[in-house]
Design a protein around this motif. Structure first.
Motif, PDB file in Angstrom:
ATOM      1  N   ILE A 124       0.805  -1.221   0.000  1.00  0.00           N
ATOM      2  CA  ILE A 124       0.000   0.000   0.000  1.00  0.00           C
ATOM      3  C   ILE A 124       0.838   1.271   0.000  1.00  0.00           C
ATOM      4  CG2 ILE A 124      -2.006  -1.068   1.082  1.00  0.00           C
ATOM      5  CD1 ILE A 124      -1.091   0.198   3.738  1.00  0.00           C
ATOM      6  N   ILE A 125       2.103   1.174   0.439  1.00  0.00           N
ATOM      7  CA  ILE A 125       2.968   2.351   0.517  1.00  0.00           C
ATOM      8  C   ILE A 125       4.357   2.005   0.003  1.00  0.00           C
ATOM      9  CG2 ILE A 125       4.129   3.988   2.055  1.00  0.00           C
ATOM     10  CD1 ILE A 125       1.719   3.830   3.899  1.00  0.00           C
ATOM     11  N   GLY A 126       4.866   2.836  -0.911  1.00  0.00           N
ATOM     12  CA  GLY A 126       6.254   2.789  -1.353  1.00  0.00           C
ATOM     13  C   GLY A 126       6.719   4.214  -1.541  1.00  0.00           C
ATOM     14  N   ALA A 127       7.226   4.835  -0.474  1.00  0.00           N
ATOM     15  CA  ALA A 127       7.459   6.283  -0.445  1.00  0.00           C
ATOM     16  C   ALA A 127       8.941   6.598  -0.282  1.00  0.00           C
ATOM     17  CB  ALA A 127       6.665   6.912   0.698  1.00  0.00           C
ATOM     18  N   LEU A 128       9.546   7.130  -1.329  1.00  0.00           N
ATOM     19  CA  LEU A 128      10.942   7.558  -1.265  1.00  0.00           C
ATOM     20  C   LEU A 128      11.014   8.912  -0.564  1.00  0.00           C
ATOM     21  CD1 LEU A 128      13.564   7.403  -4.111  1.00  0.00           C
ATOM     22  CD2 LEU A 128      13.305   9.480  -2.751  1.00  0.00           C
ATOM     23  N   HIS A 129      11.888   8.986   0.450  1.00  0.00           N
ATOM     24  CA  HIS A 129      12.026  10.237   1.204  1.00  0.00           C
ATOM     25  C   HIS A 129      13.445  10.783   1.205  1.00  0.00           C
ATOM     26  CE1 HIS A 129       7.969  10.578   2.709  1.00  0.00           C
ATOM     27  NE2 HIS A 129       7.986   9.308   3.030  1.00  0.00           N
ATOM     28  N   SER A 130      14.398  10.040   0.623  1.00  0.00           N
ATOM     29  CA  SER A 130      15.764  10.527   0.589  1.00  0.00           C
ATOM     30  C   SER A 130      16.526   9.755  -0.477  1.00  0.00           C
ATOM     31  CB  SER A 130      16.426  10.326   1.961  1.00  0.00           C
ATOM     32  OG  SER A 130      17.631  11.034   2.057  1.00  0.00           O
ATOM     33  N   ILE A 131      17.369  10.459  -1.238  1.00  0.00           N
ATOM     34  CA  ILE A 131      18.185   9.814  -2.258  1.00  0.00           C
ATOM     35  C   ILE A 131      19.505  10.560  -2.377  1.00  0.00           C
ATOM     36  CG2 ILE A 131      17.106  11.135  -4.137  1.00  0.00           C
ATOM     37  CD1 ILE A 131      17.508   8.578  -5.883  1.00  0.00           C
ATOM     38  N   SER A 132      20.597   9.805  -2.571  1.00  0.00           N
ATOM     39  CA  SER A 132      21.925  10.393  -2.702  1.00  0.00           C
ATOM     40  C   SER A 132      22.686   9.693  -3.815  1.00  0.00           C
ATOM     41  CB  SER A 132      22.727  10.262  -1.402  1.00  0.00           C
ATOM     42  OG  SER A 132      22.210  11.083  -0.386  1.00  0.00           O
ATOM     43  N   ARG A 133      23.503  10.470  -4.516  1.00  0.00           N
ATOM     44  CA  ARG A 133      24.439   9.890  -5.478  1.00  0.00           C
ATOM     45  C   ARG A 133      25.598   9.281  -4.685  1.00  0.00           C
ATOM     46  NH1 ARG A 133      25.326  11.813 -10.875  1.00  0.00           N
ATOM     47  NH2 ARG A 133      24.395  13.802 -10.266  1.00  0.00           N
ATOM     48  N   MET A 134      25.989   8.063  -5.018  1.00  0.00           N
ATOM     49  CA  MET A 134      27.043   7.374  -4.297  1.00  0.00           C
ATOM     50  C   MET A 134      28.371   7.518  -5.037  1.00  0.00           C
ATOM     51  SD  MET A 134      25.194   6.520  -1.837  1.00  0.00           S
ATOM     52  CE  MET A 134      26.338   5.551  -0.857  1.00  0.00           C
ATOM     53  N   PRO A 135      29.497   7.310  -4.346  1.00  0.00           N
ATOM     54  CA  PRO A 135      30.803   7.389  -5.013  1.00  0.00           C
ATOM     55  C   PRO A 135      30.853   6.446  -6.214  1.00  0.00           C
ATOM     56  CG  PRO A 135      31.072   7.284  -2.635  1.00  0.00           C
ATOM     57  CD  PRO A 135      29.614   7.039  -2.899  1.00  0.00           C
ATOM     58  N   GLY A 136      31.418   6.927  -7.290  1.00  0.00           N
ATOM     59  CA  GLY A 136      31.407   6.135  -8.512  1.00  0.00           C
ATOM     60  C   GLY A 136      30.080   6.320  -9.220  1.00  0.00           C
ATOM     61  N   ASP A 137      29.448   5.222  -9.569  1.00  0.00           N
ATOM     62  CA  ASP A 137      28.176   5.275 -10.268  1.00  0.00           C
ATOM     63  C   ASP A 137      27.047   4.825  -9.356  1.00  0.00           C
ATOM     64  OD1 ASP A 137      29.367   6.112 -12.631  1.00  0.00           O
ATOM     65  OD2 ASP A 137      29.792   4.047 -13.254  1.00  0.00           O
ATOM     66  N   GLY A 138      25.858   5.312  -9.631  1.00  0.00           N
ATOM     67  CA  GLY A 138      24.668   4.816  -8.957  1.00  0.00           C
ATOM     68  C   GLY A 138      24.182   5.707  -7.827  1.00  0.00           C
ATOM     69  N   TYR A 139      23.017   5.327  -7.318  1.00  0.00           N
ATOM     70  CA  TYR A 139      22.314   6.079  -6.290  1.00  0.00           C
ATOM     71  C   TYR A 139      21.823   5.122  -5.211  1.00  0.00           C
ATOM     72  CZ  TYR A 139      22.092   9.615  -9.979  1.00  0.00           C
ATOM     73  OH  TYR A 139      22.408  10.516 -10.959  1.00  0.00           O
ATOM     74  N   ARG A 140      21.660   5.680  -4.015  1.00  0.00           N
ATOM     75  CA  ARG A 140      21.019   4.938  -2.921  1.00  0.00           C
ATOM     76  C   ARG A 140      19.845   5.759  -2.422  1.00  0.00           C
ATOM     77  NH1 ARG A 140      21.593   0.682   0.150  1.00  0.00           N
ATOM     78  NH2 ARG A 140      23.671   0.183  -0.696  1.00  0.00           N
ATOM     79  N   ALA A 141      18.714   5.087  -2.204  1.00  0.00           N
ATOM     80  CA  ALA A 141      17.510   5.744  -1.710  1.00  0.00           C
ATOM     81  C   ALA A 141      17.102   5.122  -0.384  1.00  0.00           C
ATOM     82  CB  ALA A 141      16.377   5.612  -2.719  1.00  0.00           C
ATOM     83  N   TRP A 142      16.427   5.934   0.434  1.00  0.00           N
ATOM     84  CA  TRP A 142      15.875   5.485   1.711  1.00  0.00           C
ATOM     85  C   TRP A 142      14.377   5.734   1.649  1.00  0.00           C
ATOM     86  CZ3 TRP A 142      20.370   7.934   0.764  1.00  0.00           C
ATOM     87  CH2 TRP A 142      21.546   7.328   1.214  1.00  0.00           C
TER      88      TRP A 142
END
Length: 286
Positions: A124-142
């Protein structure tokens, strides 16, 4: 509601957030404040930069902030949570993206469908509240994920907890990489709005807001060496205000920002999850 700061330039913090109408439907606008004195308001958007979605879409009954990511000087991404009313549940809430090419003055949806949709752990819920670019390539979200409801005093409230997952481009996410990072304790039934930021020493902070079975909203700070494994601290960064004040009952949804001069602020909501407004706290420490 859910104030989300972005350093538009060296002198200006643009604070994005959702404002509800009389029916409780939220649209996203902004307030510009002075980076040296955030109590000084410089400008306010005259209309929403992100309105509700088209009828039948996942965000046709309101949008609130997730995060803002400056990909380049010419591309600003606004991650938002869209709400939809359905017949047999109180609501559904999933994540979309809108993109600006004029430094946050106007936005256009990346697509009409969610970039984070339902999954077995978040039906019922999939809510991204934070995202950062990581060293090198790619992203991490919380993110917050929810799959059930808690009845309290005859009302239904969503149950959710916090997860992290990765993406190569910040737009398509690998659900198989998702890891649960924060769960409610015995007194809580939900804990969410995870806001992560990395400190100068490479470690991470995570601020979340929980709700207890006694209906007490409260914010907590977690720490991590890698942004994945977090430990709750006992720090009370935002004590509630004096009786009768705008934040006497709760301080919630804190969002951290550091300016070019090194000043660190937390923007947050007060009573009734934002009905009474937005406050700011300034870091004083070593």
């Amino acid at each position: 509601m859910t104030p989300t700061p972005w350093l538009r330039d060296g002198n200006t913090i643009r604070l994005f957030g959702g404002s509800r109408d009389e029916q409780g439907v939220s649209r996203i606008g902004w307030v510009d404040v002075d980076a040296a004195d955030p109590k000084h308001i410089k400008a306010i958007s005259s209309e929403p930069v992100l309105d509700v979605g088209a009828p039948g879409m996942f965000d046709d009954n309101g949008v609130i902030m997730g995060d803002v990511l400056e990909v380049s000087k010419d591309e600003l991404r606004l991650y938002y949570v869209g709400f939809q009313l359905v017949e047999k549940a109180k609501f559904l809430a999933f994540t979309g993206v809108a993109i600006s090419h004029d430094r946050g003055d106007t936005f256009r949806r990346y697509q009409q469908t969610p970039i984070l949709d339902r999954c077995p752990e978040g039906t019922i819920i999939g809510a991204l509240h934070s995202i950062s670019r990581m060293p090198g390539d790619g992203y991490r979200a919380w993110i917050a994920r929810g799959s059930g409801w808690q009845e309290l005093e005859g009302r239904q409230y969503p149950k959710y907890d916090c997860w992290t997952l990765t993406s190569t481009d910040g737009l398509k996410f690998d659900d198989a990489s998702a890891k649960q990072i924060v769960t409610p304790n015995q007194a809580e039934y939900r804990i969410g709005r995870p806001r992560a930021n990395q400190l100068a020493d490479g470690t991470w902070e995570l601020r979340v807001t929980s709700d207890t079975l006694a209906k007490q909203y409260e914010s907590f700070r977690f720490t991590s060496a890698d942004g994945v494994t977090f430990a709750r601290t006992d720090a009370v960064e935002l004590p509630r205000g004096d009786d009768g004040s705008w934040d006497s009952d709760m301080t919630c949804y804190p969002a951290h920002i550091e300016t070019q001069t090194g000043a660190r602020y937390l923007f947050y909501n007060g009573n009734d999850m934002g009905r009474t407004g937005v406050g700011v706290a300034k870091w004083h420490g070593p």
